[in-house]
Scaffold this active site. Structure first.
Site: not given
Ligand code: SAH
Ligand code: SF4
Length: 373
Positions: A96, A117, A124, A128, A131, A355
């Site tokens: 994306e 973005c 990944c 997390c 996510c 994302c």
């Molecule tokens: N892996 C890197 C960059 C990609 S994630 C990182 O974790 O920083 C990009 C951003 O989207 C991060 O700040 C992440 O925490 C946020 N993100 C992921 N899932 C989300 C959700 N469900 N709601 C809001 N933000 C989210």
């Molecule tokens: Fe990976 Fe999503 Fe965690 Fe960023 S927020 S490190 S993309 S699992």
């Protein structure tokens, strides 16, 4: 998993590396500059449009290099504000790339500020808990050319909407490396891509307009602090104590706050005001008053800006976005401590702005076909 395409993406080449390829093939090195001009200034999408190159040279380039390492297969729009591009890579993987237009008073949306973005990996590995990108694990790193190509896809979309008066005018204002994947886990390819974008023979895009977001890989943050080209850094904190952060970010076990914060401080000391702490607000998980107080202390210590992001619901995950009252309470505590803070009231919620979600849906749609083979 490693993917080696049949042809190398042209967008992964630098002016020097292309000149070397051309020289080795008996061509004049000045042709490299002409190719880059077509790619990055005039922004054509095919070899045949490069009309000042002799036809045999165009045929040779087409044999050697892939000019379409990403294919734009779908766009999801949320009003005029967000476009989410679904791109397909050579091996069929989906990524994306999102265009976010920030409306400004007094000007039409086509002249709004645009942030792009970009993704750096397919999936990944960091998992997390909130996510969508990490739900299916990590598939592979993107190559340098695939990363650069995402930005060109955005140029194609934006230039069609708002034709540029002159070729050197950029099609967007900021790049945030916050799409799918952990950017610093694909460090070398990402840096090579950002340096290409920054080069005067390519998009000549200012490093200070590029933000790299990380979940907190300590050795790579230190490496980034030492880079000559100064990119901005965003750290996904999402918890102000180990106890809370660990619950939602497994990476915190490897790099707990007592290691992460000094590394981030090192970056901040070298790069001045180029640091943001990202903090998703999830109800009853990390939106407590004590977390806001601790977050304020960390932000002050690091001279960092805090970006609060109300959680976007992800299908299949149990977390909730806090009420507006709770969000404002958290925000108020930071403000009362004089922390520089903003809260994202994003418009993309309805197109699965978090994302990785659009890709996940498309992958799921494909699944039955893949199973029946
Ligand atoms: N892996 C890197 C960059 C990609 S994630 C990182 O974790 O920083 C990009 C951003 O989207 C991060 O700040 C992440 O925490 C946020 N993100 C992921 N899932 C989300 C959700 N469900 N709601 C809001 N933000 C989210
Ligand atoms: Fe990976 Fe999503 Fe965690 Fe960023 S927020 S490190 S993309 S699992």
């Amino acid at each position: 998993m490693k993917y080696t395409p049949e042809k190398k993406p042209i967008y992964g080449e630098t002016l020097d590396s292309l000149a070397q390829h051309l020289t080795a093939a008996g061509e004049k090195p000045f042709r490299a500059r002409q190719v880059m001009e077509w790619l990055y200034k005039r922004r054509v999408g095919s070899w045949d449009e490069m009309t000042n190159l002799p036809k045999p040279l165009r045929a040779w380039l087409a044999e050697q290099f892939d000019i379409q390492p990403t294919r734009h297969v779908l766009t999801k729009e949320a009003g005029d504000v967000t476009d989410k591009l679904l791109l397909q890579l050579g091996d069929g993987s989906l990524i994306e790339t999102v265009i976010i237009r920030v409306p400004q008073e007094g000007v039409g949306i086509e002249h709004s500020r645009k942030t792009v973005c970009v993704s750096t990996q397919v999936g990944c590995a960091y998992g997390c808990k909130f996510c969508a990108s990490g739900l299916d694990g990590w598939k592979r790193d993107l190559s340098t050319g695939e990363i650069v190509s995402q930005l060109l896809q955005v140029c194609f979309v934006e230039d069609a909407r708002t034709p540029r008066a002159r070729p050197e005018i950029p099609s967007f204002d900021n790049i945030v490396v916050m799409g799918m994947g952990e950017p610093l886990a694909n460090y070398d390819n990402l840096m090579a891509a950002l340096k290409i974008l920054n080069s005067d023979w390519a998009l000549h895009f200012g490093a200070r307009r590029i933000t790299v977001s990380t979940s907190g890989l300590v050795p790579q943050i230190k490496r980034l602090a030492d880079e000559k080209v100064q990119f901005r850094l965003a750290v996904s904190l999402h918890g102000a104590t180990n106890e809370v952060r660990q619950q939602i970010m497994p990476v915190n076990k490897k790099w707990p706050l007592e290691e992460l914060i000094p590394a981030v401080k090192l970056f901040a000391e070298k790069h001045g005001k180029m640091l943001t702490l990202e903090y998703i607000l999830i109800e009853d998980i990390n939106d407590m008053i004590e977390q806001a107080e601790r977050l304020a202390e960390i932000a002050i210590d690091l001279h960092a800006h805090v970006n609060l992001i109300p959680y976007n619901t992800v299908e299949g995950l149990p977390w909730k976005r806090p009420s507006l009252t709770r969000q404002n309470k958290f925000l108020g505590i930071l403000k009362s401590r004089n922390v520089s803070v903003t809260i994202r009231r994003e418009k993309g919620h309805d197109i699965n702005a978090a994302c990785g979600q659009l890709r996940l849906q498309e992958e799921e749609k494909r699944q039955p076909a893949a199973d029946s083979q």
